[in-house]
Design a protein around this motif. Structure first.
Motif, PDB file in Angstrom:
ATOM      1  N   LEU A 252     -36.217  80.049 134.860  1.00 26.32           N
ATOM      2  CA  LEU A 252     -36.016  79.600 136.232  1.00 26.32           C
ATOM      3  C   LEU A 252     -35.575  78.139 136.269  1.00 26.32           C
TER       4      LEU A 252
ATOM      5  N   ALA B 134     -36.714  81.067 141.816  1.00 28.57           N
ATOM      6  CA  ALA B 134     -37.934  81.838 141.586  1.00 28.57           C
ATOM      7  C   ALA B 134     -38.193  82.793 142.745  1.00 28.57           C
TER       8      ALA B 134
ATOM      9  N   ILE C 288     -40.145  78.211 133.204  1.00 23.43           N
ATOM     10  CA  ILE C 288     -39.596  77.207 134.097  1.00 23.43           C
ATOM     11  C   ILE C 288     -38.962  76.110 133.255  1.00 23.43           C
TER      12      ILE C 288
ATOM     13  N   GLU D 261     -44.273  72.845 141.125  1.00 23.83           N
ATOM     14  CA  GLU D 261     -43.395  74.016 141.011  1.00 23.83           C
ATOM     15  C   GLU D 261     -44.109  75.168 140.307  1.00 23.83           C
ATOM     16  N   ILE D 262     -44.880  74.857 139.279  1.00 22.34           N
ATOM     17  CA  ILE D 262     -45.611  75.895 138.550  1.00 22.34           C
ATOM     18  C   ILE D 262     -46.624  76.575 139.467  1.00 22.34           C
TER      19      ILE D 262
ATOM     20  N   ILE E 166     -44.765  78.974 141.652  1.00 26.49           N
ATOM     21  CA  ILE E 166     -44.334  80.172 140.928  1.00 26.49           C
ATOM     22  C   ILE E 166     -45.517  81.106 140.688  1.00 26.49           C
TER      23      ILE E 166
ATOM     24  N   LEU F 249     -45.403  83.770 134.838  1.00 27.39           N
ATOM     25  CA  LEU F 249     -44.980  82.533 134.185  1.00 27.39           C
ATOM     26  C   LEU F 249     -45.609  82.432 132.801  1.00 27.39           C
TER      27      LEU F 249
END
Length: 446
Positions: A116, A122, A140, A195-196, A199, A207
């Motif tokens: 991603l 995502a 990511i 961001e994680i 996701i 992930l």
């Protein structure tokens, strides 16, 4: 001189049989390069072949047979990978700007991992995975705050990405802060946790880890080690904050020399030091490398014929039947100095510019290269280390010159693996209202 491991006599024979311009690849060299990676990288590494380096089907098939996975960046590369024997679970889809149709094709094919580039990508992928009733493994990509001062994007701004500017390896480099390290790739490191978290909230994505790739064609293994150590450090920080990741994609970066002076990348020392790092790391990781240039770059050469010799304002020009429509190197022009004139083993004492046949001043393959005093029309030049980013990076449609043939060498045998182009190839898929068979009419009118 030639690391391709094919003699001048064999190269000359190939050019006589198949004509010029011509790409010639040594499949045995590819196998040797893969073996070196497999022998020296730690056992927790999987090797992926990067198809953008050279997507010739025969080369891809050889690497699939050797046990490589595949790194792809388009639906075309996905189909090439599947067609040539790479298994879908061992394919990783990287790169920015993935369309919904590309993401859907990847899900349908059952590829292992999609990298991603943003939270928007995502969300789009999550919606598609939900539609197909699947949970897709993802990484990511992170744009790191720190990198070496020779990293690819920094060097690209100085027009030297992927090429060595001197005849000596850069001294060992430490990670340095780069304030202006903005990138079109991935998410910035300082926003990675945010961001994680986003996701992880998407139900149809799983992930697995991170992807960081900043280095290109590195010869000093300590420089690359510094960059990869930084990636491990970033992964450790993410785990420290409670987000469990177990897969690291280091991209590539392992380089090859483009002259006879620079030493080869010290793969043995690199592998040993990597192993020590993982043995002392608080977290265990499975790792991926995406390798193109190191696997196929030294295995290929480009052969072209001298069609004219002239001077302009005291500058000697060697005009070739090839050109940048078949070997476009942009910031890597000096790499084309790694060449020989077949059958001319005397002193290379005359400075010249190698130009191609395109009607544009941009068609200069290399300037200030040394050639023999007795070079003449009809001589054939071989430019080494063109197995990666040669055919695939060229301006193939400029002036509508035919595509070059591609030939494979293996265990002393030559085999044509791509037919030379035909004039009618350029008119495929074009429409002309008054022509019912455009290709036939254009060819018969010549």
């Amino acid at each position: 001189m030639a690391r391709i491991l094919i003699s001048q006599q064999e190269i000359q024979a190939a050019s006589e049989e198949y004509g010029t311009p011509l790409y010639l690849y040594n499949l045995n060299k590819i196998s040797r390069q893969y073996s070196k990676l497999r022998d020296y990288l730690p056992p927790n590494f999987n090797i992926l072949y990067t198809l953008k380096a050279n997507s010739n089907l025969t080369i891809c098939h050889r690497l699939a047979q050797l046990g490589c996975g595949a790194d792809i960046s388009s639906t075309g590369e996905l189909k090439a990978a599947l067609k040539t024997g790479f298994s879908a679970p061992q394919i990783v889809f990287t790169g920015p700007g993935k369309t919904n149709s590309e993401l859907a094709a990847a899900i349908e094919a059952g590829i292992g991992i999609i990298v991603l580039e943003s939270i928007n990508e995502a969300r789009r992928l999550n919606n598609l995975a939900q539609k197909y009733g699947k949970k897709q493994d993802v990484l990511i990509r992170i744009n790191p705050l720190y990198r070496t001062n020779q990293s690819c994007e920094i060097r690209e701004k100085a027009s030297s990405c992927g090429a060595n500017d001197t005849n000596s390896v850069q001294p060992s480099l430490t990670i340095q802060t780069i304030a202006s390290s903005s990138s079109k790739f991935g998410v910035d490191e300082n926003k990675a946790i945010e961001e994680i978290a986003a996701i992880n909230s998407l139900e149809n994505l799983n992930l697995k880890g991170i992807h960081i790739f900043t280095e290109s064609n590195v010869l000093d293994y300590q420089q690359l080690l510094a960059s990869w150590t930084n990636t491990i450090s970033i992964a450790n920080k993410i785990n420290d904050q409670g987000y469990h990741i177990s897969l690291l994609d280091f991209g590539g970066g392992i380089g090859i020399p483009y002259n006879t002076v620079d030493p080869e990348f010290d793969m043995e020392s690199f592998g040993k030091e990597l192993q020590r790092i993982f043995e002392n790391n608080p977290y265990s990781y499975h790792c991926i490398v995406e390798i193109g240039r190191y696997l196929v770059g030294e295995a290929g050469c480009y052969i072209t014929e001298v069609v004219d010799i002239k001077e302009s304002l005291g500058q000697k020009f060697i005009i070739l039947d090839g050109g940048v429509h078949q070997l476009l190197r942009l910031s890597m022009k000096p790499a084309s100095k790694y060449m020989e004139v077949l059958g001319k083993n005397g002193n290379y004492t005359q400075k010249a510019t190698l130009g191609g046949k395109l009607p544009t001043p941009l068609d200069i393959m290399v300037e200030d290269v040394m050639v023999p005093e007795d070079i003449e029309i009809g001589d054939r030049l071989v430019i080494y280390n063109c197995g990666a980013y040669g055919f695939n990076h060229s301006l193939t449609n400029f002036a509508l010159h035919n595509y070059p043939a591609e030939v494979a060498y293996s265990d002393g045998e030559m085999e044509l693996i791509r037919e030379p182009g035909k004039i009618e190839d350029f008119f495929l898929n074009q429409k002309l209202p008054f022509a019912t068979n455009l290709e036939k009419e254009l060819i018969t009118s010549i």
